[in-house]
Scaffold this motif. Sequence first.
Motif, mmCIF file in Angstrom:
data_model
loop_
_atom_site.group_PDB
_atom_site.id
_atom_site.type_symbol
_atom_site.label_atom_id
_atom_site.label_comp_id
_atom_site.label_asym_id
_atom_site.label_seq_id
_atom_site.Cartn_x
_atom_site.Cartn_y
_atom_site.Cartn_z
ATOM 1 N N SER A 1 0.837 -1.315 -0.091
ATOM 2 C CA SER A 1 0.046 -0.042 -0.102
ATOM 3 C C SER A 1 0.767 1.308 0.011
ATOM 4 C CB SER A 1 -1.049 0.081 1.225
ATOM 5 O OG SER A 1 -0.235 0.128 2.424
ATOM 6 N N ARG B 1 -0.427 17.946 -1.300
ATOM 7 C CA ARG B 1 -0.521 16.550 -2.158
ATOM 8 C C ARG B 1 0.032 16.831 -3.762
ATOM 9 N NH1 ARG B 1 -5.692 16.618 0.035
ATOM 10 N NH2 ARG B 1 -6.565 17.366 -1.877
ATOM 11 N N THR C 1 4.067 16.539 -3.152
ATOM 12 C CA THR C 1 4.617 15.115 -2.940
ATOM 13 C C THR C 1 4.195 14.171 -3.944
ATOM 14 O OG1 THR C 1 2.423 14.904 -1.592
ATOM 15 C CG2 THR C 1 4.514 15.640 -0.615
ATOM 16 N N THR C 2 3.193 14.501 -5.083
ATOM 17 C CA THR C 2 2.907 13.630 -6.156
ATOM 18 C C THR C 2 4.113 13.210 -6.899
ATOM 19 O OG1 THR C 2 0.537 14.034 -5.863
ATOM 20 C CG2 THR C 2 1.460 12.960 -7.727
ATOM 21 N N GLY C 3 4.435 11.841 -6.888
ATOM 22 C CA GLY C 3 5.625 11.446 -7.764
ATOM 23 C C GLY C 3 6.876 11.673 -7.590
ATOM 24 N N GLY D 1 0.759 12.856 -1.873
ATOM 25 C CA GLY D 1 0.059 12.548 -2.898
ATOM 26 C C GLY D 1 0.656 11.026 -3.432
ATOM 27 N N GLU D 2 0.269 10.685 -4.617
ATOM 28 C CA GLU D 2 0.614 9.306 -5.182
ATOM 29 C C GLU D 2 2.187 9.115 -5.408
ATOM 30 O OE1 GLU D 2 -1.449 8.452 -8.650
ATOM 31 O OE2 GLU D 2 -3.497 8.639 -7.771
ATOM 32 N N ARG D 3 2.658 7.810 -5.109
ATOM 33 C CA ARG D 3 4.209 7.537 -5.386
ATOM 34 C C ARG D 3 5.022 8.229 -4.275
ATOM 35 N NH1 ARG D 3 2.314 7.970 -10.321
ATOM 36 N NH2 ARG D 3 3.285 10.130 -10.704
ATOM 37 N N SER D 4 4.341 8.922 -3.226
ATOM 38 C CA SER D 4 5.003 8.943 -1.828
ATOM 39 C C SER D 4 4.522 8.149 -0.736
ATOM 40 C CB SER D 4 5.081 10.518 -1.538
ATOM 41 O OG SER D 4 5.744 11.288 -2.315
ATOM 42 N N CYS E 1 -5.374 3.189 4.729
ATOM 43 C CA CYS E 1 -4.145 2.863 4.946
ATOM 44 C C CYS E 1 -4.167 1.348 5.328
ATOM 45 C CB CYS E 1 -3.348 3.686 5.802
ATOM 46 S SG CYS E 1 -3.239 5.165 5.394
#
Length: 632
Positions: A309, A388, A391-393, A415-418, A433
């Motif tokens: 996750s 977000r 922090t994404t990517g 965000g995604e990939r963090s 989570c």
Amino acid sequence: MRLWTGSDWAPVPGPRPRTLLALLLIGTGRYVSIEHMVAELWPADPPTTAATLIRGYILQLRRALGDLTGETILTRASGYELRCPTDMTDVARFDTLTAQGRAALAKGAAEEAYLLLTQALALWRGEPYSDALLTTTVTAEVSRLDERRLTAAEARIEAGLLQGRGPELIHELQGLTGEHPLREGLWAQLIRALHAADRRADALDAYRRARQSLVEELGLEPGPDLRELHQAILEGRSLADRAGPAPSGPEDAGRGGVHSGRPAEESPAASMPRPLEPPLELPRDIPAFTGRQQDLSSLQRLMTDPGGSGAVVITGGGGMGKSALAVHLAHRLRDHFPGGQLYVDLQGSREDLKPLHPAEALGRMLRSLGVAPMDVPPDTAEAAARFRSLTTGRGILVVLDNAVDTSQVEPLLPGERSGVLVTGRRPLTTLGCAVHHLGPLSEQESVAMLAALAGQDRVTAEPEAALRITHYCESLPLALRIAAARLTSRPHWPLWWLADKLESEHHRLGELAVGDMSLRSAFTVSFRDLESEPSGQDLPPLLRLLAISGHHDITAHLTAALAGIDIDQAERLLEKLLDTRLLDSPEPGRYRMSDLMRLVVTIGTEVHDGRCATSGVAEPSLHGIESGYQIA
């Protein structure tokens, strides 16, 4: 709460009508359902006549407002709406004056800003909603307003410093830094004010105290802006070009910055994050970290495997070692998250500090990612969206330590990939989570931890005494750490001495305390959390009943007999005690209280032991119950 009748101020009658008015004010211009009002006023067991009572309270409010035609408090389908002009409440006028003051400060009009912000702060008369019931919604609004008042005070002080009022602001700043020792912006302002008063030594001492607070409480060094200020004083440079920005909202609560003092419009790139090295904010890893290998392997898979996750909540009771495990794991994961590591202590496990507001946590993290303090969005939702986006990517690991509940954590998720690691006593299962439940150490791990901290030779020489110590500590990492610290302070004393001390229940809690570490304190934070629960008044006396009953195996039937309540209510209350980690549950319908928890409840603290005003949970004589009742 008071109303202006046109000629005089009039009180609002009754705590529940005042609370209803507070709910309507908080939702001004929006529909507030009767269902929500009932849940706020009677969170546990609302009376069957709750809706009728609400209508009666609304009628009282309309009479007090002179609104007999219902033009101010409008009746909607299954609810009500307050129609109030934007300039008719102190809160609205405060927000307007504060926004005008910050705008003036941004333009460089320091004198105008100082006057406007002084007018805004003069509207405050004590704590907001202090005579209303502190429901969930009201409590959240009080926290928001307190943060906005502090932000306005920071902006007013900034305007005063730009006017040369530094010496007259010193006393106010000393009080504010004492109340809010982790706000670097306030410390920077105090240092500048002292320097302006030619008190260079006091300014350096203020920096020392600021650094001490940050290191001791968060394990972090001061931010670059505060360090620059300190260095400028040491080198005898002028601070005239180091004016701080006007805080733009509650998010400007942590690392306050210093900048050139130019108006924002002079810098086209002001809203862009400054290019920074990846943030590396983790506290130091624990050198003697021992055990938890299965936990570490499982958590590392969740955080790094393609099917994992990348977002985990580590949950467990007080003293279980959640923070130590999260920090140790985060250090092991550094190569997997090249974008850096952000760390925020959300202060949900501290007796002496209030839990951190999400806005303050977002402000700290956004500034760590290069957002200028003046560009941090004033709205929590907007700041969360900005976080977000940033922090994404980027492969950043965010560690949110000592969380209280879902509402505190949800705006802080990256965000995604963090990745994100959260620790907390509650499982926070609605965050989306993965949840990892942390239990006590194994016997082997406990002995190894004691040996690593107190000395392998001593444990090898007295293996039976070492096992006794781990047994009385119930293999809790915090208890073992305290026991090892006691032994380390007495290097020539045998282990059996401490084991004998711990054997006595009357001495055990006293022995499991050293310096600022105390098992009692770790557990009593959970007692504080009980008050925020629906049925919060019922839980402390019930917990005490269970503790003094001496039963290790607890069921709803036993609890109902002890407390004189029905089985369904007993089960609901037991589940709440389980959620706050004051009880364990090895299987459905069975609950257990550890010996250390029982000692804290019966010996180490005074838990409410009278009659609960809400549902009548009391402490009857246990003799009759014990003689006439068998555990199911």
